[in-house]
Design an enzyme around this catalytic site. Structure first.
Site, mmCIF file in Angstrom:
data_model
loop_
_atom_site.group_PDB
_atom_site.id
_atom_site.type_symbol
_atom_site.label_atom_id
_atom_site.label_comp_id
_atom_site.label_asym_id
_atom_site.label_seq_id
_atom_site.Cartn_x
_atom_site.Cartn_y
_atom_site.Cartn_z
ATOM 1 N N CYS A 139 -3.592 -3.263 4.365
ATOM 2 C CA CYS A 139 -2.535 -4.307 4.909
ATOM 3 C C CYS A 139 -3.011 -5.397 4.782
ATOM 4 O O CYS A 139 -2.474 -6.389 4.386
ATOM 5 C CB CYS A 139 -2.873 -4.186 6.342
ATOM 6 S SG CYS A 139 -2.198 -2.782 7.083
ATOM 7 N N GLU A 182 1.013 -1.278 -0.255
ATOM 8 C CA GLU A 182 -0.158 0.347 -0.369
ATOM 9 C C GLU A 182 1.145 0.965 0.033
ATOM 10 O O GLU A 182 0.407 2.749 0.878
ATOM 11 C CB GLU A 182 -0.592 0.080 1.014
ATOM 12 C CG GLU A 182 -0.001 -0.108 2.780
ATOM 13 C CD GLU A 182 -1.472 0.012 3.696
ATOM 14 O OE1 GLU A 182 -1.721 1.178 4.062
ATOM 15 O OE2 GLU A 182 -1.435 -0.484 4.627
ATOM 16 N N HIS A 237 -2.638 -10.083 11.839
ATOM 17 C CA HIS A 237 -2.340 -9.017 11.053
ATOM 18 C C HIS A 237 -1.698 -7.951 12.584
ATOM 19 O O HIS A 237 -2.654 -7.858 13.250
ATOM 20 C CB HIS A 237 -2.583 -8.768 10.260
ATOM 21 C CG HIS A 237 -2.391 -7.267 10.126
ATOM 22 N ND1 HIS A 237 -0.990 -6.006 9.858
ATOM 23 C CD2 HIS A 237 -3.313 -5.917 10.499
ATOM 24 C CE1 HIS A 237 -1.408 -4.946 9.458
ATOM 25 N NE2 HIS A 237 -2.606 -4.740 9.934
HETATM 26 N N1 CAA Z 1 0.946 2.040 30.757
HETATM 27 C C1 CAA Z 1 -0.199 1.605 30.125
HETATM 28 N N2 CAA Z 1 -1.118 1.624 29.578
HETATM 29 C C2 CAA Z 1 -1.387 2.559 29.310
HETATM 30 C C3 CAA Z 1 -0.983 4.333 29.987
HETATM 31 C C4 CAA Z 1 -0.023 4.049 30.318
HETATM 32 N N3 CAA Z 1 0.593 5.121 30.705
HETATM 33 N N4 CAA Z 1 -1.574 5.411 29.450
HETATM 34 C C5 CAA Z 1 -2.414 4.254 28.284
HETATM 35 N N5 CAA Z 1 -2.745 3.212 28.269
HETATM 36 C C6 CAA Z 1 -3.344 2.009 27.005
HETATM 37 C C7 CAA Z 1 -4.202 2.836 26.945
HETATM 38 O O1 CAA Z 1 -5.190 2.321 28.275
HETATM 39 C C8 CAA Z 1 -5.328 1.947 26.488
HETATM 40 O O2 CAA Z 1 -5.079 0.222 26.511
HETATM 41 P P1 CAA Z 1 -6.941 -0.632 26.082
HETATM 42 O O3 CAA Z 1 -6.979 0.313 24.712
HETATM 43 O O4 CAA Z 1 -6.369 -1.783 26.408
HETATM 44 O O5 CAA Z 1 -7.765 0.643 27.041
HETATM 45 C C9 CAA Z 1 -3.853 1.805 25.091
HETATM 46 O O6 CAA Z 1 -2.473 1.932 26.376
HETATM 47 C C10 CAA Z 1 -3.822 2.680 23.700
HETATM 48 O O7 CAA Z 1 -3.869 4.146 24.120
HETATM 49 P P2 CAA Z 1 -5.433 4.963 24.205
HETATM 50 O O8 CAA Z 1 -6.255 4.424 23.669
HETATM 51 O O9 CAA Z 1 -5.220 6.110 24.617
HETATM 52 O O10 CAA Z 1 -4.311 5.139 22.595
HETATM 53 P P3 CAA Z 1 -4.180 6.644 21.440
HETATM 54 O O11 CAA Z 1 -5.630 6.672 21.251
HETATM 55 O O12 CAA Z 1 -3.753 7.255 21.828
HETATM 56 O O13 CAA Z 1 -3.652 5.895 20.104
HETATM 57 C C11 CAA Z 1 -4.341 4.725 18.324
HETATM 58 C C12 CAA Z 1 -3.820 4.451 20.108
HETATM 59 C C13 CAA Z 1 -5.900 4.694 18.541
HETATM 60 C C14 CAA Z 1 -4.704 2.893 18.423
HETATM 61 C C15 CAA Z 1 -3.191 5.021 17.489
HETATM 62 O O14 CAA Z 1 -1.984 4.919 17.524
HETATM 63 C C16 CAA Z 1 -3.346 4.744 16.149
HETATM 64 O O15 CAA Z 1 -4.309 5.840 15.866
HETATM 65 N N6 CAA Z 1 -2.819 4.241 15.125
HETATM 66 C C17 CAA Z 1 -2.607 3.819 13.968
HETATM 67 C C18 CAA Z 1 -4.292 2.955 13.912
HETATM 68 C C19 CAA Z 1 -4.103 1.254 14.266
HETATM 69 O O16 CAA Z 1 -2.659 1.151 14.215
HETATM 70 N N7 CAA Z 1 -5.784 1.311 13.651
HETATM 71 C C20 CAA Z 1 -5.416 -0.838 14.220
HETATM 72 C C21 CAA Z 1 -6.827 -1.437 13.427
HETATM 73 S S1 CAA Z 1 -6.471 -1.067 11.964
HETATM 74 C C22 CAA Z 1 -4.844 -2.109 10.896
HETATM 75 O O17 CAA Z 1 -5.189 -3.275 11.932
HETATM 76 C C23 CAA Z 1 -4.413 -1.778 10.515
HETATM 77 C C24 CAA Z 1 -3.276 -0.925 9.882
HETATM 78 O O18 CAA Z 1 -2.601 -1.786 10.184
HETATM 79 C C25 CAA Z 1 -3.394 0.689 10.301
#
Ligand code: CAA
Length: 458
Positions: free
Chosen positions: A117, A83, A252
């Protein structure tokens, strides 16, 4: 058709530099543990401007051909899944033909396949379908998948990474694709997509993407389960399929925590559908959730916690080893699932793997997803195809250890350079060629007509 079409050999490539996720947490001023525990990531590989999707794929194909010592004319199909699009017309596959041209072999079918992906899996299916069709000419097929996963500054950035995997396909393979067993789910959603042609970055709705991934997993598992049960019934066995029928399960991996939750979700599917024995101690702690509908559970945090606890042993046994590369290199998009396969091979002996079934879940946003499986050959004796395949992956830890650790400041500077040079013409990428692994192909020059010239590091 030929018997046991599947993976004979496999090669992984990742960048020679990485940033530590603990360093990134400090640099981004987020709470300690957010990336390392919350996302389950310890390091993230990244590419300088000297590497692009063509160079990654050139490197991984060359490495695979050199290691297997096969003649270049023994390949009759070459498929690319990616991609990371740098040209809307010219396929990465056409650039890879550069490697085959000297042998005179131009009779090679296959081009690029794209949907987030999922492109690597679509390529794998295409290559296997070719081998099981009247068009197969008896030669090997090669599947190459690779990507550079980069995000703008913000919460998605630590889920980046980069890498490529090349797989050689043929009959009588030690990792044979199980025939008739693909559960697929496709639908129209905007969870992650790349409409901005002037930028390398995707638009992503992180929370939505996680729900879409889990929904696709539920649907693919249900469909796979139905198909395998039908096969079993026709063969005289009438019993439900459960997660225990996969001795190993790979996914994945956008980030590792997502995978742990996904394995737990498969356990939930068994539990709620009644296919698992509900009285089993396996489901201890889940009693309060009996009767829930699977599609109503995506945001249930209490259930999440109970499931992670109940599935921990299964995760350690079936999946954890497959996350070795992803934990240390990050998301490789199309090649992520196949990097997990390589990690599984690297972290287990041929004896551990012999005779097992490996489930594989592939997800591409937008969305396209499949759950399918490999049957591992029984013969794990020294020199057997399985033993050779397994031992070819054993240098993975050493190669990861030999990368250079870069500071978050240096990482950010490289991201800025990638932004600056994206789609520029008439330039030679800045950087030190000697910082690449020996034998790596790199981008030498982009001329005024966007034509790219590559060279190989000695
Ligand atoms: N210690 C331990 N854990 C902590 C923490 C700390 N100090 N602070 C936060 N966390 C935890 C949170 O509780 C959360 O866990 P849970 O979901 O189990 O509750 C985790 O860390 C992530 O924290 P947030 O939800 O606050 O994270 P965020 O909003 O900042 O972002 C994300 C996370 C949405 C994955 C972001 O990184 C993102 O958008 N990534 C790209 C999209 C992605 O990877 N999507 C996955 C599915 S899509 C796919 O698979 C296709 C692909 O390859 C992209």
């Amino acid at each position: 058709w030929p018997k046991d079409v599947g993976i004979l050999a496999l090669e992984v490539y990742f960048p020679a530099q990485y940033v530590d996720q603990t360093d990134l947490e400090k640099y981004n001023q987020v709470e300690a543990g957010k990336y390392t525990v919350g996302l389950g990531q310890t390091e993230m590989g990244f590419c300088s401007v000297q590497e692009d999707i063509n160079s990654l794929c050139l490197t991984v194909v060359q490495r695979l051909m050199e290691r297997t010592k096969l003649p270049w004319d023994s390949v009759g199909r070459l498929e690319v899944g990616t991609e990371t699009i740098i040209d809307k017309s010219k396929a990465v596959k056409t650039v890879l033909m550069e490697l085959f041209q000297d042998s005179g072999n131009t009779d090679i079918e296959g081009i690029d396949t794209t949907n987030a992906c999922y492109g690597g899996t679509a390529s794998l299916f295409n290559a296997a379908n070719w081998m099981e069709s009247s068009y197969w000419d008896g030669r090997y097929a090669m599947v190459v998948c690779g990507d550079i996963a980069v995000y703008p500054n913000g919460n998605a950035r630590p889920t980046g990474g980069a890498g490529a995997v090349a797989m050689l396909l043929g009959p009588n393979a030690p990792l044979a694709l199980e025939q008739g067993l693909r559960g697929t789910h496709m639908e129209n959603v905007y969870d992650f997509y790349k409409p901005n042609l002037a930028s390398e970055y995707p638009l992503v709705d992180g929370k939505l993407s996680i729900q879409c991934y889990l929904r696709a997993l539920d649907r693919c598992y249900a469909s796979y389960r139905q198909k395998i049960q039908k096969q079993w019934k026709q063969a005289g066995t009438d019993r439900p399929f459960t997660l225990d029928d996969f001795q190993f399960m790979i996914f994945h991996t956008p980030f590792c925590k997502m995978v742990q939750k996904s394995l737990a979700r498969l356990m939930l599917s068994d539990f709620l559908s009644g296919s698992g024995n509900n009285q089993s101690s396996l489901y201890k702690g889940l009693e309060a959730f009996r009767g829930l509908k699977l599609e109503d559970t995506y945001t249930n945090k209490d259930l999440d916690k109970a499931l992670l606890k109940a599935s921990l042993d299964m995760f350690n046994k079936k999946t954890k080893a497959s996350l070795y590369l992803s934990t240390r290199n990050g998301n490789m998009y199309t090649s992520s699932l196949y990097g997990c396969l390589a990690s599984l091979l690297a972290r287990h002996s041929a004896q551990d793997l012999a005779g097992t079934r490996i489930g594989a879940f592939s997800y591409g946003s937008g969305l396209a997803a499949s759950l399918f499986s490999f049957r591992v050959s029984q013969d794990a004796s020294p020199g057997s195809p399985l033993e050779q395949l397994v031992s070819s992956t054993s240098d993975l830890p050493k190669r990861l250890d030999s990368r250079r650790r870069m500071s978050p400041e240096e990482f950010t500077e490289v991201m800025n350079q990638r932004e600056h040079f994206y789609h520029k013409v008439n330039f030679s990428p800045p950087g030190d060629v000697d910082s690449l692994f020996p034998g790596t192909w790199y981008l030498e020059r982009v001329d005024e007509l966007h034509r790219r010239k590559y060279a190989r590091r000695s």
